[in-house]
Design an enzyme around this catalytic site. Structure first.
Site, PDB file in Angstrom:
ATOM      1  CD  GLN A  32      11.290  38.511  32.181  1.00 37.00           C
ATOM      2  OE1 GLN A  32      11.356  39.658  31.797  1.00 37.00           O
ATOM      3  NE2 GLN A  32      10.431  38.141  33.108  1.00 37.00           N
ATOM      4  CG  HIS A  66      -1.490  40.176  37.770  1.00 37.88           C
ATOM      5  ND1 HIS A  66      -0.955  38.918  37.682  1.00 37.88           N
ATOM      6  CD2 HIS A  66      -0.788  40.943  36.889  1.00 37.88           C
ATOM      7  CE1 HIS A  66       0.007  38.910  36.773  1.00 37.88           C
ATOM      8  NE2 HIS A  66       0.147  40.126  36.287  1.00 37.88           N
ATOM      9  CB  SER A  68      -0.631  41.216  31.515  1.00 30.01           C
ATOM     10  OG  SER A  68       0.198  42.314  31.216  1.00 30.01           O
ATOM     11  N   GLY A  82       7.688  33.851  35.717  1.00 30.04           N
ATOM     12  CA  GLY A  82       6.489  33.290  35.114  1.00 30.04           C
ATOM     13  C   GLY A  82       6.716  32.830  33.679  1.00 30.04           C
ATOM     14  CB  ALA A 101       0.486  47.042  38.077  1.00 33.81           C
ATOM     15  N   GLY A 124      -1.248  36.374  39.190  1.00 38.28           N
ATOM     16  CA  GLY A 124      -0.087  35.717  38.567  1.00 38.28           C
ATOM     17  C   GLY A 124       1.170  35.987  39.382  1.00 38.28           C
ATOM     18  CG  HIS A 125       2.827  39.984  39.643  1.00 38.70           C
ATOM     19  ND1 HIS A 125       1.881  40.881  39.200  1.00 38.70           N
ATOM     20  CD2 HIS A 125       3.897  40.132  38.832  1.00 38.70           C
ATOM     21  CE1 HIS A 125       2.371  41.543  38.162  1.00 38.70           C
ATOM     22  NE2 HIS A 125       3.583  41.113  37.911  1.00 38.70           N
ATOM     23  NE  ARG A 148       3.318  46.491  28.560  1.00 36.38           N
ATOM     24  CZ  ARG A 148       4.413  45.891  29.005  1.00 36.38           C
ATOM     25  NH1 ARG A 148       4.324  44.670  29.489  1.00 36.38           N
ATOM     26  NH2 ARG A 148       5.594  46.473  28.974  1.00 36.38           N
ATOM     27  CD  GLN A 190      12.160  45.184  32.130  1.00 37.04           C
ATOM     28  OE1 GLN A 190      12.963  44.952  33.029  1.00 37.04           O
ATOM     29  NE2 GLN A 190      11.091  44.420  31.934  1.00 37.04           N
TER      30      GLN A 190
HETATM   31  P1  AMP Z   1       6.250  41.780  35.576  1.00 38.58           P
HETATM   32  O1  AMP Z   1       5.807  42.538  36.784  1.00 38.58           O
HETATM   33  O2  AMP Z   1       5.318  41.872  34.430  1.00 38.58           O
HETATM   34  O3  AMP Z   1       7.692  42.068  35.219  1.00 38.58           O
HETATM   35  O4  AMP Z   1       6.217  40.249  36.002  1.00 38.58           O
HETATM   36  C1  AMP Z   1       6.937  39.783  37.109  1.00 38.58           C
HETATM   37  C2  AMP Z   1       6.962  38.287  37.073  1.00 38.58           C
HETATM   38  O5  AMP Z   1       5.632  37.793  37.143  1.00 38.58           O
HETATM   39  C3  AMP Z   1       7.573  37.739  35.774  1.00 38.58           C
HETATM   40  O6  AMP Z   1       8.365  36.609  36.071  1.00 38.58           O
HETATM   41  C4  AMP Z   1       6.364  37.367  34.974  1.00 38.58           C
HETATM   42  O7  AMP Z   1       6.591  36.356  34.025  1.00 38.58           O
HETATM   43  C5  AMP Z   1       5.419  36.895  36.074  1.00 38.58           C
HETATM   44  N1  AMP Z   1       4.046  36.959  35.607  1.00 38.58           N
HETATM   45  C6  AMP Z   1       3.426  38.022  35.020  1.00 38.58           C
HETATM   46  N2  AMP Z   1       2.172  37.693  34.668  1.00 38.58           N
HETATM   47  C7  AMP Z   1       1.995  36.396  35.020  1.00 38.58           C
HETATM   48  C8  AMP Z   1       0.902  35.471  34.905  1.00 38.58           C
HETATM   49  N3  AMP Z   1      -0.226  35.827  34.337  1.00 38.58           N
HETATM   50  N4  AMP Z   1       1.080  34.231  35.386  1.00 38.58           N
HETATM   51  C9  AMP Z   1       2.251  33.860  35.956  1.00 38.58           C
HETATM   52  N5  AMP Z   1       3.316  34.673  36.091  1.00 38.58           N
HETATM   53  C10 AMP Z   1       3.197  35.931  35.630  1.00 38.58           C
END
Ligand code: AMP
Length: 280
Positions: A154, A34, A186, A148, A32, A36-37, A188, A61
């Site tokens: 984490q 965005h 996020s 991130g 999913a 940020g990823h 979510r 998790q």
């Molecule tokens: P997730 O898919 O939520 O497990 O996130 C994968 C990676 O992307 C993790 O290292 C998160 O911390 C990072 N991440 C998620 N959201 C953001 C964001 N808004 N800005 C920067 N990194 C992010």
């Protein structure tokens, strides 16, 4: 972009690559995707010969079945975004391929980092994170791995794991990407209604006010103010708010010189849990 769905195919690819002495940047995700990823992918591309992303919704998790079941899945869109961003390899294994019939976590000692904040509210979460990230580290053997600051606890826990297990991997923390209204991006957020998304800007606004208040008010008073702010905002339920030391993640009651601190927050709107943090 190469796409692998089994660890044996991925390992074969890395075997071929190993003679070329190329640096590998690794970005683990649960999909999913965005911006940020994608910023993590871009950071990896700057400093590595090959960038690999994983998309894997890791069951161990999740402490709540509903959260796992409702986790958004947009695999085709994710693959298109990764391709567009110039990611070289994506690995999308099945739960069976990774866990081989034993979907359980290993137990880690993260020197107490795991008992703070998220650890108090998400039973077993960091053992699950440690288990999957360590498994991926052993399959991929990255030079650099990107996480991130959105999930700051984490990030610190992964750094601790690498230190304790003596893994030769450089862990790189990347800044939080936000929506125009300040809401931390996020996966979510996809579950929020447009009204909730708009209202969720309160989280970042509160964090920014906390930073401003730190000059004039005690931490005790700031905590009370944050609690009140959410009581007055009935669509959000505050789970925790803490000001903590960045290194130990322990909550503090007063600011000391030469230490770095962050404000951390977790809130619910309906059954959707949102977290955020801000360096102070
Ligand atoms: P997730 O898919 O939520 O497990 O996130 C994968 C990676 O992307 C993790 O290292 C998160 O911390 C990072 N991440 C998620 N959201 C953001 C964001 N808004 N800005 C920067 N990194 C992010």
């Amino acid at each position: 972009m190469k796409i692998f769905t089994t660890k044996s195919d991925l390992k074969n690819y890395f075997k071929e690559l190993s003679s070329k002495e190329v640096t590998i940047g690794f970005v683990p995700t649960m999909g999913a995707l965005h911006k940020g990823h994608l910023s993590l992918i871009e950071e990896s591309k700057k400093n590595n010969g090959i960038t690999i992303a994983t998309i894997f919704v890791n069951p161990t998790q999740f402490d709540k079945k509903e959260d796992l079941e409702k986790y958004p899945k947009t695999i085709d869109k994710d693959i298109a975004l990764l391709k567009e961003t110039g990611c070289d390899v994506v690995f999308t294994p099945t739960v069976e391929d990774i866990y081989e019939g034993n979907v359980s976590s290993n137990s880690f000692d993260f020197d107490g980092l795991e008992h703070e904040m998220e650890g108090k509210f998400r039973e077993g979460h960091f053992n699950g994170v440690g288990t999957i990230v360590n498994a991926f580290f052993h399959i991929i053997n990255p030079t650099n791995a990107y996480f991130g600051e959105k999930d700051f606890q984490q990030l610190q826990i992964i750094k601790k794991m690498v230190e304790k297990l003596h893994l030769p991997i450089n862990i790189v923390g990347c800044p939080i990407h936000r929506e125009a209204n300040g809401l931390a991006m996020s996966s979510r957020n996809e579950r929020l209604t447009s009204k909730q998304r708009e209202e969720a800007s309160i989280i970042y606004k509160v964090l920014q006010s906390v930073k401003a208040k730190l000059h004039t008010e005690s931490i005790g008073n700031i905590k009370l103010w944050v609690e009140k702010s959410f009581e007055n905002h009935s669509s959000f339920k505050l789970e925790y708010f803490n000001i903590a030391d960045e290194a130990t993640l322990k909550e503090i009651t007063e600011i000391k010189p030469k230490r770095s601190y962050r404000a951390f927050i977790a809130v619910y709107t309906d059954s959707i849990r949102l977290i955020d943090n801000l360096a102070l």
